[in-house]
Enzyme design. Structure first.
Site, PDB file in Angstrom:
ATOM      1  N   TYR A  37      63.909  49.899  32.093  1.00 37.39           N
ATOM      2  CA  TYR A  37      63.515  49.716  33.495  1.00 37.39           C
ATOM      3  C   TYR A  37      62.883  48.345  33.712  1.00 37.39           C
ATOM      4  CZ  TYR A  37      61.416  51.104  38.011  1.00 37.39           C
ATOM      5  OH  TYR A  37      61.050  51.208  39.334  1.00 37.39           O
ATOM      6  N   LYS A  61      64.370  45.433  36.154  1.00 34.54           N
ATOM      7  CA  LYS A  61      63.592  44.924  37.289  1.00 34.54           C
ATOM      8  C   LYS A  61      63.319  43.425  37.161  1.00 34.54           C
ATOM      9  CE  LYS A  61      63.162  48.642  39.782  1.00 34.54           C
ATOM     10  NZ  LYS A  61      63.919  48.734  41.064  1.00 34.54           N
TER      11      LYS A  61
END
Length: 253
Positions: free
Chosen positions: A154, A158
């Site tokens: 993640y 991002k």
């Protein structure tokens, strides 16, 4: 910029949470809004709510990591609502685990939604934006881009969205298109509730613990992100591009 550019927005991951709040806010700002989500029922319910309040909206169920589905869905929006000139790449998933436990599927799934999905959506929409000589792209990053335990996939996705945003700003600027990223901190959503459950904490205790670490002493709400999106897609923000705005209740990055 055309004399009257099409005011049509697409919001991905709009079936709930931040995406749903952004869709509602853009509708109140006068945009026709297409709500994209893997959960078709959630997307359609959100569109029906906007329509009931006098807006124009369309709910579409699709997998944004599938190029054919993306191209078809964007084509449907152009036919039914008009040329999409605003794109909010919000769709996201988590598959959290420590690196030594993280599977290839955990990694690939997160990259597929966040990075491949944003790439496919932006590629499909930019054609309409450049033809209109006006457009806005807003990508949802996260404070996790700075690194977060148990989120190698993640955090990487991002952070990648921040580089993607800056490149879009460079490539599309001459066509009147801006691109910016918002990096939320702790926002009260189903996703953060799921995180609390995973670590074995009640959601209220989880939020209270998070708020103690935030200078403004509260967690964020989806509307906090929607408010920033509203500004970034406005004409007043035409000189703001290639930026990453941390909306986290205090200083980050």
């Amino acid at each position: 910029m055309t004399d009257s550019p099409s005011r049509v927005a697409i919001v991905t991951g709009a079936g709930r949470g931040i995406g749903a709040a952004v869709a509602r806010r853009l509708a109140s700002d006068g945009f026709a809004v297409a709500l994209f989500d893997l959960d078709e029922s959630g997307a359609k319910a959100g569109a029906e709510a906007i329509t009931a309040e006098g807006g124009r909206a369309l709910g579409v169920g699709l997998d944004i990591s599938d190029a054919e589905q993306v191209d078809a869905a964007v084509g449907t929006v152009a036919s039914e609502l008009g040329a999409p000139t605003v794109l909010v790449n919000n769709a996201g998933i988590t598959r959290d685990n420590m690196l030594f436990k993280m599977s290839e599927t955990d990694w690939d799934s997160v990259m597929g939604v966040h990075l491949r999905g944003s790439f496919l959506m932006s590629r499909a929409v930019q054609k309409h934006q450049t033809e209109q000589k006006w457009g806005r792209v807003v990508n949802l990053s996260s404070t996790s881009a700075l690194g977060n335990r148990g989120q190698a996939n993640y955090s990487t996705a991002k952070a990648g969205l921040q580089g993607f945003t800056k490149t879009l700003a460079v490539e599309l600027g001459k066509f009147g298109v801006t691109a910016n990223a918002i990096a939320p901190g702790f926002i009260e959503t189903d996703m953060t509730a799921a995180t609390a459950e995973r670590v074995g904490m009640g959601f209220e205790d989880f939020k209270n613990a998070a708020a103690e670490q935030i200078p403004v002493r509260r967690v964020g709400q989806p509307s906090d992100i929607a408010n920033v999106v509203s500004f970034l897609v406005s004409d007043e923000a035409s000189f703001v591009s290639g930026q990453v705005i941390y909306v986290a209740g205090g200083p980050k990055a």
